[in-house]
Design a protein around this motif. Structure first.
Motif, PDB file in Angstrom:
ATOM      1  N   LEU A  16      59.290 -41.250 -30.432  1.00  0.00           N
ATOM      2  CA  LEU A  16      58.179 -42.008 -29.846  1.00  0.00           C
ATOM      3  C   LEU A  16      57.142 -42.465 -30.879  1.00  0.00           C
ATOM      4  N   PHE A  17      56.644 -41.524 -31.692  1.00  0.00           N
ATOM      5  CA  PHE A  17      55.548 -41.899 -32.588  1.00  0.00           C
ATOM      6  C   PHE A  17      56.028 -42.780 -33.742  1.00  0.00           C
ATOM      7  N   ALA A  18      57.315 -42.664 -34.076  1.00  0.00           N
ATOM      8  CA  ALA A  18      57.874 -43.553 -35.097  1.00  0.00           C
ATOM      9  C   ALA A  18      57.957 -44.971 -34.527  1.00  0.00           C
ATOM     10  N   GLY A  40      46.041 -43.234 -31.036  1.00  0.00           N
ATOM     11  CA  GLY A  40      47.396 -42.983 -30.571  1.00  0.00           C
ATOM     12  C   GLY A  40      47.820 -41.555 -30.906  1.00  0.00           C
ATOM     13  N   ILE A  41      48.556 -41.388 -31.996  1.00  0.00           N
ATOM     14  CA  ILE A  41      49.053 -40.046 -32.348  1.00  0.00           C
ATOM     15  C   ILE A  41      47.876 -39.092 -32.558  1.00  0.00           C
ATOM     16  N   GLY A  42      48.086 -37.846 -32.187  1.00  0.00           N
ATOM     17  CA  GLY A  42      47.014 -36.856 -32.310  1.00  0.00           C
ATOM     18  C   GLY A  42      46.919 -36.314 -33.717  1.00  0.00           C
ATOM     19  N   ASP A  43      46.539 -37.184 -34.655  1.00  0.00           N
ATOM     20  CA  ASP A  43      46.399 -36.730 -36.041  1.00  0.00           C
ATOM     21  C   ASP A  43      44.921 -36.640 -36.389  1.00  0.00           C
ATOM     22  N   ALA A 108      54.150 -26.092 -35.490  1.00  0.00           N
ATOM     23  CA  ALA A 108      54.559 -25.784 -34.114  1.00  0.00           C
ATOM     24  C   ALA A 108      55.609 -26.780 -33.631  1.00  0.00           C
ATOM     25  N   LYS A 109      55.631 -27.972 -34.235  1.00  0.00           N
ATOM     26  CA  LYS A 109      56.683 -28.929 -33.875  1.00  0.00           C
ATOM     27  C   LYS A 109      58.047 -28.348 -34.277  1.00  0.00           C
ATOM     28  N   CYS A 110      58.117 -27.826 -35.512  1.00  0.00           N
ATOM     29  CA  CYS A 110      59.387 -27.241 -35.978  1.00  0.00           C
ATOM     30  C   CYS A 110      59.749 -26.033 -35.118  1.00  0.00           C
ATOM     31  N   VAL A 131      56.148 -35.075 -20.904  1.00  0.00           N
ATOM     32  CA  VAL A 131      56.407 -33.933 -21.791  1.00  0.00           C
ATOM     33  C   VAL A 131      56.337 -34.365 -23.259  1.00  0.00           C
ATOM     34  N   TYR A 132      55.949 -33.420 -24.111  1.00  0.00           N
ATOM     35  CA  TYR A 132      56.025 -33.600 -25.571  1.00  0.00           C
ATOM     36  C   TYR A 132      57.515 -33.797 -25.908  1.00  0.00           C
ATOM     37  N   PRO A 133      57.896 -34.940 -26.478  1.00  0.00           N
ATOM     38  CA  PRO A 133      59.325 -35.275 -26.576  1.00  0.00           C
ATOM     39  C   PRO A 133      60.181 -34.276 -27.350  1.00  0.00           C
ATOM     40  N   ASN A 185      47.413 -29.408 -21.949  1.00  0.00           N
ATOM     41  CA  ASN A 185      48.667 -30.136 -22.017  1.00  0.00           C
ATOM     42  C   ASN A 185      48.634 -31.331 -22.971  1.00  0.00           C
ATOM     43  N   ASN A 186      49.744 -31.475 -23.678  1.00  0.00           N
ATOM     44  CA  ASN A 186      50.051 -32.728 -24.357  1.00  0.00           C
ATOM     45  C   ASN A 186      51.194 -33.337 -23.550  1.00  0.00           C
ATOM     46  N   PRO A 187      51.036 -34.498 -22.939  1.00  0.00           N
ATOM     47  CA  PRO A 187      50.023 -35.506 -23.199  1.00  0.00           C
ATOM     48  C   PRO A 187      48.849 -35.557 -22.217  1.00  0.00           C
ATOM     49  N   ALA A 216      49.208 -25.190 -28.644  1.00  0.00           N
ATOM     50  CA  ALA A 216      48.700 -25.834 -29.863  1.00  0.00           C
ATOM     51  C   ALA A 216      47.273 -26.357 -29.705  1.00  0.00           C
ATOM     52  N   TYR A 217      46.830 -26.585 -28.463  1.00  0.00           N
ATOM     53  CA  TYR A 217      45.507 -27.198 -28.250  1.00  0.00           C
ATOM     54  C   TYR A 217      44.501 -26.215 -27.661  1.00  0.00           C
ATOM     55  N   VAL A 218      44.801 -24.933 -27.770  1.00  0.00           N
ATOM     56  CA  VAL A 218      43.981 -23.916 -27.106  1.00  0.00           C
ATOM     57  C   VAL A 218      42.534 -23.889 -27.628  1.00  0.00           C
ATOM     58  N   SER A 247      46.930 -27.065 -36.867  1.00  0.00           N
ATOM     59  CA  SER A 247      46.834 -28.508 -37.114  1.00  0.00           C
ATOM     60  C   SER A 247      45.584 -29.119 -36.522  1.00  0.00           C
ATOM     61  N   LYS A 248      45.357 -28.857 -35.237  1.00  0.00           N
ATOM     62  CA  LYS A 248      44.334 -29.627 -34.530  1.00  0.00           C
ATOM     63  C   LYS A 248      42.963 -28.961 -34.592  1.00  0.00           C
ATOM     64  N   ASN A 249      42.918 -27.640 -34.747  1.00  0.00           N
ATOM     65  CA  ASN A 249      41.605 -26.983 -34.775  1.00  0.00           C
ATOM     66  C   ASN A 249      41.048 -26.876 -36.191  1.00  0.00           C
ATOM     67  N   PRO A 345      41.715 -32.585 -26.393  1.00  0.00           N
ATOM     68  CA  PRO A 345      41.410 -33.805 -27.143  1.00  0.00           C
ATOM     69  C   PRO A 345      42.104 -35.044 -26.571  1.00  0.00           C
ATOM     70  N   TYR A 346      42.902 -34.876 -25.531  1.00  0.00           N
ATOM     71  CA  TYR A 346      43.626 -36.013 -24.964  1.00  0.00           C
ATOM     72  C   TYR A 346      43.067 -36.406 -23.604  1.00  0.00           C
ATOM     73  N   ILE A 347      43.047 -37.715 -23.358  1.00  0.00           N
ATOM     74  CA  ILE A 347      42.604 -38.246 -22.062  1.00  0.00           C
ATOM     75  C   ILE A 347      43.771 -39.062 -21.533  1.00  0.00           C
ATOM     76  N   ILE A 384      48.380 -44.280 -19.818  1.00  0.00           N
ATOM     77  CA  ILE A 384      48.321 -44.261 -21.287  1.00  0.00           C
ATOM     78  C   ILE A 384      47.566 -43.004 -21.709  1.00  0.00           C
ATOM     79  N   ARG A 385      47.797 -42.583 -22.952  1.00  0.00           N
ATOM     80  CA  ARG A 385      47.049 -41.443 -23.495  1.00  0.00           C
ATOM     81  C   ARG A 385      46.136 -41.936 -24.612  1.00  0.00           C
ATOM     82  N   LEU A 386      44.866 -41.557 -24.561  1.00  0.00           N
ATOM     83  CA  LEU A 386      43.958 -41.816 -25.686  1.00  0.00           C
ATOM     84  C   LEU A 386      43.660 -40.483 -26.357  1.00  0.00           C
TER      85      LEU A 386
HETATM   86  C1  MLT Z   1      50.836 -36.062 -30.514  1.00  0.00           C
HETATM   87  O1  MLT Z   1      50.187 -37.072 -30.776  1.00  0.00           O
HETATM   88  O2  MLT Z   1      51.376 -35.872 -29.425  1.00  0.00           O
HETATM   89  C2  MLT Z   1      50.924 -35.017 -31.581  1.00  0.00           C
HETATM   90  O3  MLT Z   1      50.429 -35.467 -32.777  1.00  0.00           O
HETATM   91  C3  MLT Z   1      52.281 -34.554 -31.710  1.00  0.00           C
HETATM   92  C4  MLT Z   1      52.431 -33.461 -32.675  1.00  0.00           C
HETATM   93  O4  MLT Z   1      51.521 -32.668 -32.899  1.00  0.00           O
HETATM   94  O5  MLT Z   1      53.543 -33.383 -33.218  1.00  0.00           O
END
Ligand code: MLT
Length: 406
Positions: A16-18, A40-43, A108-110, A131-133, A185-187, A216-218, A247-249, A345-347, A384-386
């Motif tokens: 998806l993100f690619a 877009g991507i949660g970076d 956590a992706k791995c 779902v997170y793909p 939840n992601n997304p 991952a988003y706790v 990653s996110k915190n 962090p996601y809406i 959509i997810r922001l």
């Molecule tokens: C996302 O945008 O859903 C995340 O960046 C995915 C991830 O952490 O791999």
């Protein structure tokens, strides 16, 4: 010629993100003067906290001195980090997790992608939709599904998360062996109450299923009544694996450090019906396929669990939550319904239109990148997810542009 793993042919052509990144760079190439704002991507966008950075530098300096240099470390992680994680993230909240149940990794992706290797090929898998793909695609690669028909894989049990159930999945209505859950939840950004998680833990105990719990988003949870770990639920250490990430915190998306909890009480069965501990299986897998996260990164990670590090990472997540609040308020002011953004962090926005059309419209008219809901599953259609991971100024500008485009 050598035969390939044909399960890969069942997958969509690209991740998806690619796919999104490709569309955005095509747009950028065709419109070089249009500034693009990425929600877009949660970076993450903000630098590593000071305490973390100092520990990182110290770790590198140690590698420069023969007396303190380190080669291979323990595959499961250095005890100083595993102990800090167990104490701060779990024991402090009454969750019965010990340091030797913590497995440090590079993401956590791995881990959430690799974990399916310790389960049988014929396990029945339940995933939320959307779902997170990664949860889906890795089971497809492993051959646990049939073909993709109308955007769903045959053989998977989909737990639908829709406006009707407030984006919270019901318990599986057919028997399953493994259930993926993710909260916040992601997304969607939806959260789970203690009672809601209890229902899943009880289901898993009664049906001898395993929950794979992605937390991952706790760090974005601000509502103190919400559980932060699944192990806050009694008996969860007999039925759940939990994934955590820095990653996110703490800003580690580029630095890479995460950890997975596999309790010693957690058991599966072999084909003769004998119970086998999953801790030993994951440990065996980890030490065979992984040589440990780098020492300076683990030093940096340990700094996150000091009182200063905790305060700094709290400030970082507060910063992104303030962005999320702005997005949420603007979305609501536009008359759109949404979930998430308060403890996440996601809406997740109900656009009531084709989600890739909404993606294209926002890119073309507003120069804003979102994530189309359909990329996360059929129940994501219409949404959509922001993401709140950007500077406050960019978030404000992106929302102004969206308001104008709609
Ligand atoms: C996302 O945008 O859903 C995340 O960046 C995915 C991830 O952490 O791999």
């Amino acid at each position: 010629m050598t035969k390939i793993n044909e399960n890969f042919l069942k997958l969509k052509a690209s991740y998806l993100f690619a796919d999104i990144a490709r569309r955005v760079s095509e747009f950028q190439a065709a419109n070089p003067d249009r500034p693009i704002l990425k929600l877009g991507i949660g970076d993450v966008t903000e630098p590593l906290p000071d305490t973390v950075l100092k520990a990182f530098h110290d770790g590198i300096d140690e590698m420069a001195d023969r007396n303190t240099f380190r080669g291979y470390g323990p595959e499961q992680g250095y005890p100083f980090l595993r102990e800090a994680i167990a104490a701060v993230d779990f024991q402090s909240r009454g969750a019965p997790i010990s340091a030797d149940e913590v497995f440090v990794s590079d993401g956590a992706k791995c881990d959430s992608g690799n974990v399916q290797e310790i389960f049988a090929d014929d396990c029945r898998i339940a995933v939320p939709d959307p779902v997170y793909p990664v949860y889906v695609d890795t089971n497809v690669m492993a051959g646990r599904t049939g073909a993709n028909v109308n955007d769903r894989y045959e053989g998977l049990v989909y737990l639908e998360c829709t406006p009707e159930n407030n984006y919270f999945p019901s318990l599986p209505s057919t028997p399953v062996d493994v259930i993926y859950l993710c909260f916040p939840n992601n997304p969607t950004g939806a959260t789970a109450t203690k009672e809601q998680l209890e229902a899943f833990v009880n289901y898993a105990r009664e049906n001898k299923a395993i929950i794979l719990y992605d937390a991952a988003y706790v760090a974005f949870i601000r509502d103190e009544s919400l559980p932060q770990s699944i192990y806050e639920i009694e008996g969860a250490d007999e039925v759940a694996i939990e994934f955590r990430s820095l990653s996110k915190n703490a800003g580690f998306t580029g630095t890479r450090c995460a950890y997975t909890i596999v309790p010693k009480k957690l058991k599966g069965v072999d084909s003769s019906g004998e119970e086998i501990g999953l801790h030993a299986l994951w440990s065996r897998r980890h030490s065979t396929k992984f040589n440990g996260t780098s020492y300076p990164v683990q030093k940096a990670a340990a700094a996150v669990f000091t009182p200063e590090g905790q305060a700094e990472t709290r400030a970082l997540t507060d910063f992104y939550l303030n962005n999320a609040k702005h997005i949420r308020e603007k979305v609501q002011a536009l008359g759109l319904s949404c979930v998430g953004g308060d403890n996440s962090p996601y809406i997740w926005i109900n656009m009531a239109t084709d989600s890739w059309d909404a993606f294209d419209m926002l890119l073309n008219k507003a120069g804003v990148v979102c994530t189309p809901g359909a990329g996360f599953g059929t129940c994501g259609e219409g949404h959509i997810r922001l993401s709140a991971f950007n500077s406050y100024e960019n978030v404000v500008e992106a929302m102004d542009r969206i308001a104008e485009a709609l």
